[in-house]
Design a protein around this motif. Structure first.
Motif, PDB file in Angstrom:
ATOM      1  N   ASP A  78       0.901  -1.180  -0.055  1.00 34.83           N
ATOM      2  CA  ASP A  78       0.199   0.051  -0.110  1.00 34.83           C
ATOM      3  C   ASP A  78       0.832   1.260  -0.003  1.00 34.83           C
ATOM      4  N   LEU A  79       2.103   1.130   0.090  1.00 36.28           N
ATOM      5  CA  LEU A  79       2.857   2.495   0.038  1.00 36.28           C
ATOM      6  C   LEU A  79       2.873   3.000  -1.329  1.00 36.28           C
ATOM      7  N   VAL A  80       2.510   4.267  -1.267  1.00 33.74           N
ATOM      8  CA  VAL A  80       2.483   5.182  -2.473  1.00 33.74           C
ATOM      9  C   VAL A  80       3.402   6.074  -2.684  1.00 33.74           C
ATOM     10  N   PRO A  81       3.781   6.503  -3.573  1.00 36.21           N
ATOM     11  CA  PRO A  81       4.845   7.576  -3.788  1.00 36.21           C
ATOM     12  C   PRO A  81       4.397   8.933  -3.529  1.00 36.21           C
ATOM     13  N   ASP A  82       3.961   9.204  -2.580  1.00 36.84           N
ATOM     14  CA  ASP A  82       3.427  10.337  -2.328  1.00 36.84           C
ATOM     15  C   ASP A  82       3.852  10.717  -1.003  1.00 36.84           C
ATOM     16  N   PRO A  83       4.825  11.694  -0.761  1.00 37.31           N
ATOM     17  CA  PRO A  83       5.523  11.847   0.369  1.00 37.31           C
ATOM     18  C   PRO A  83       4.525  12.528   1.545  1.00 37.31           C
ATOM     19  N   SER A  84       3.607  13.053   1.235  1.00 38.41           N
ATOM     20  CA  SER A  84       2.737  13.739   1.894  1.00 38.41           C
ATOM     21  C   SER A  84       1.749  12.682   2.850  1.00 38.41           C
ATOM     22  N   GLY A  85       1.529  11.525   2.205  1.00 33.92           N
ATOM     23  CA  GLY A  85       0.543  10.827   2.735  1.00 33.92           C
ATOM     24  C   GLY A  85      -0.786  11.245   2.859  1.00 33.92           C
ATOM     25  N   HIS A  86      -1.033  12.502   2.075  1.00 31.34           N
ATOM     26  CA  HIS A  86      -2.107  13.226   2.392  1.00 31.34           C
ATOM     27  C   HIS A  86      -3.296  13.601   1.274  1.00 31.34           C
ATOM     28  N   THR A  87      -2.670  13.282  -0.078  1.00 31.57           N
ATOM     29  CA  THR A  87      -3.469  13.615  -1.285  1.00 31.57           C
ATOM     30  C   THR A  87      -4.684  12.618  -1.323  1.00 31.57           C
TER      31      THR A  87
END
Lengths: 381, 290
Positions: A226-235
């Motif tokens: 489930d790790l996604v390449p979005d550093p914020s974890g918020h989008t």
């Protein structure tokens, strides 16, 4: 080959909705978070639909748009005061970057945002069109509403329901809220929500906001796949709709919210359809309600009075607050079969009601018929 | 551990590139403005591209009279980077070449944050040169852009497109800005888009179109009808982002920071948002995606 077939089956099972959101009775609204341009909001809504509401006709999913123009207006004045002419470009670039991902912003910037409370984030100019949209959805389209809100949009969702509970509880009872990445301390109408444990924006809000410690706790933690390449974890798209297990949870929240509105004993009661009121009676007192719906119109009334010479009929037509639109008083002296016609102007917004109440008091040897139309051309002739 | 090592190798490569290449013989792009003997000169090279990025050192020759500071004491919102400030009054004409070391700090991020996404794609390493008469009658520089080729591996490629010069402060004097090549996109915005997507012409095309109509929004910010219309066109091009292999959040992460990079532009954008209050949804349109 068997592995491929099994994978296809698994994929199919994942994509097939576990229940249906579309029922012709529910509209799904999406409220965007902070710093979303007017052109982006429909794109987010479409992605929400393809990931979570895939069985809902596109016309049943709508945007409730908001932005933060008032807060931004104050903040850019502060940005301008930060540096000289040479540094303005970088300052303003950073301003918009930091608004986009608060985890990149220095704490002094976040502190500026943290000085606002939930009510201050919610601008009336954007809230009132949302109120109007939900009222229209309820009264004119006779539909329930599931509101999905992302990030700061949760403040709007809460305030929207709070407002309706105060001023139009019938509508509020037919709204459920699903929060996504919520910085709020509650979900209005006891709705559900999902927040990632690694949502850096929400986690910083827990530190920066005065009410940070009361922000709703995380509900979901990412695991390897489930790790996604979005550093914020918020989008919304990358962090929340991206992982299958999380988007499925959001869908489940939507379904359970909808089911709570549909459940037997739910406080949600959709308004009835207006059809001409036709009733009759004799001697006695009668209180009759007549649903008209929203909007303004000229309503026609026809009264036929019969009976003997001592027959009397008095009638008052009022709104819910007792304000009288018109009244009628007659007796049998005019002769049996006499018909009276008149009209009054009804405006649901002005009268704060979608219907009228008619009190009839008949005495003697009364014999009467009453017809009230819907103000929409239906006839009482 | 594997990922950590990869991250470390990337870091080492970035740094060695910055130090070892020096000023290339063929420069496709120029960023440092000219100076004049006897006239005060000040230029800040900003390091605040990534969360822990900084400029840590300078080698080579600087024009006599011009000194360099690593500015670590900036305050307020511009607080974290270590910027490089060239400041002074040059006394001798000539050609001067220097390099500075840019550390993008990737290895210091938690490993989950390494993938080339969002802000990291927009990172750039600059090797800037000052050459020619005065401080520079013919400044030369090249910009290297890290391109993600896998989740956490970058290759460094030079931008070879013939880009307009960065107009600098002069380009921010008006909302309209400077579009020297007449392609409808402000020079500074055009550069920013190309740096972010140097090898993706489809992405450039889509983002150029979105930038054009963002600019039209700024120019008509008090007319709700115009704002609706232009945002509708931006939305139509935005529908092409997926096909152009651009991440969906690009508008907030790249486009708005580029387009709204001055007070007046930001102010007009806010006016445009305000004009839409109660104006209803933007129109739905289609664009011919590249």
């Amino acid at each position: 080959m068997i592995k491929i077939a099994f994978s296809c089956l698994l994929l199919t099972l994942m994509l097939v909705p576990s229940a249906y959101c579309a029922d012709g009775e529910t509209t799904y609204f999406f409220i965007n978070g902070m710093n979303v341009a007017p052109d982006e909001a429909p794109r987010l809504r479409q992605r929400l639909q393809t990931r979570v509401l895939l069985d809902v006709p596109s016309g049943d999913v709508k945007n409730l748009y908001q932005d933060n123009d008032a807060a931004f207006s104050t903040m850019i004045d502060r940005v301008r005061a930060q540096g000289n002419a040479d540094s303005q470009r970088e300052l303003f670039k950073n301003f918009w970057k930091w608004l986009d991902d608060l985890s990149l912003a220095p704490s002094s910037f976040r502190q500026q945002l943290a000085t606002l409370d939930e009510a201050a984030y919610v601008q009336s100019a954007w809230l009132q069109p949302m109120v109007a949209a939900l009222r229209d959805n309820y009264y004119n389209k006779r539909r329930k509403a599931v509101v999905v809100a992302h990030s700061q949009g949760n403040f709007y969702a809460n305030q929207l329901v709070n407002y309706l509970r105060s001023f139009d509880p019938a509508v509020a009872a037919c709204v459920t809220v699903v929060g996504v990445a919520t910085p709020a301390t509650y979900v209005a109408n006891s709705g559900s929500y999902e927040t990632r444990s690694d949502d850096t924006v929400i986690n910083l809000a827990r530190v920066d906001f005065p009410w940070g410690r009361s922000i709703l706790p995380p509900t979901w933690s990412p695991t390897g796949p489930d790790l996604v390449p979005d550093p914020s974890g918020h989008t919304l798209i990358g962090s929340y709709l991206g992982p299958n297990s999380l988007s499925q949870r959001i869908r489940n929240d939507v379904l359970s919210g909808k089911q709570s509105l549909d459940a037997t004993g739910s406080a949600c009661v959709l308004p009835q359809v207006c059809s001409p009121l036709r009733t009759s009676g004799g001697s006695g007192n009668y209180l009759v309600s007549h649903f008209l719906g929203t909007g303004a119109r000229d309503v026609s009334v026809r009264t036929d009075l019969g009976g003997l010479l001592d027959a009397e009929l008095r009638m008052n037509i009022c709104d819910a607050d007792g304000v009288r639109f018109c009244w009628f008083s007659g007796n049998g002296n005019v002769g049996p079969g006499t018909t009276f016609r008149f009209k009054f102007h009804f405006d649901a917004a002005v009268n704060a009601t979608a219907g009228i109440e008619i009190l009839l008091e008949a005495s003697g040897h009364s014999n009467w018929n009453l017809c009230v139309d819907c103000g929409d051309g239906s006839t009482c002739n | 551990m594997r990922n950590w090592l990869l991250g470390f190798c990337v870091f080492a490569f970035l740094c060695s590139s910055a130090w070892a290449d020096g000023c290339p013989t063929a420069c496709a792009d120029c960023t440092l403005p000219n100076g004049q003997v006897g006239q005060f000169y000040k230029l800040t090279l900003y390091a605040n591209i990534g969360k822990f990025s900084k400029i840590t050192g300078v080698t080579g020759n600087l024009p006599p009279g011009v000194s360099v500071n690593i500015d670590q004491n900036v305050t307020g919102w511009d607080s974290h980077p270590h910027n490089l400030v060239l400041v002074g009054t040059p006394s001798q004409p000539g050609t001067y070449v220097f390099n500075y070391k840019f550390e993008n700090g990737i290895v210091w991020e938690p490993i989950e944050y390494i993938p080339g996404y969002g802000n990291y794609i927009t990172q750039k390493i600059q090797i800037d040169c000052i050459q020619g008469t005065g401080i520079s009658s013919l400044p030369r520089s090249v910009i290297y852009v890290p391109i993600p080729i896998d989740d956490d591996i970058y290759v460094i490629v030079p931008v070879e497109q013939n880009l307009p010069r960065d107009p600098g402060v002069a380009g921010d004097a008006t909302v309209t800005g400077i579009d020297s090549n007449g392609d409808g996109v402000r020079d500074d915005v055009e550069r920013g888009i190309v740096y972010a997507y140097p090898k993706n012409p489809k992405a450039q095309t889509v983002l150029f179109e979105m930038a054009k109509y963002y600019q039209a929004v700024l120019a008509n910010s008090t007319s709700a009808a115009a704002v609706q219309q232009y945002f509708g066109i931006v939305a139509a091009w935005g529908a092409c982002l997926d096909a152009a292999a651009v991440e969906p959040e690009v508008e907030g992460r790249l486009l708005r920071p580029l387009v709204l990079n001055s007070y007046d532009r930001s102010y007009n954008y806010i006016l445009a948002l305000r004009s839409l209050q109660g104006a209803g949804p933007i129109p739905e349109m289609m664009a011919a995606c590249p």
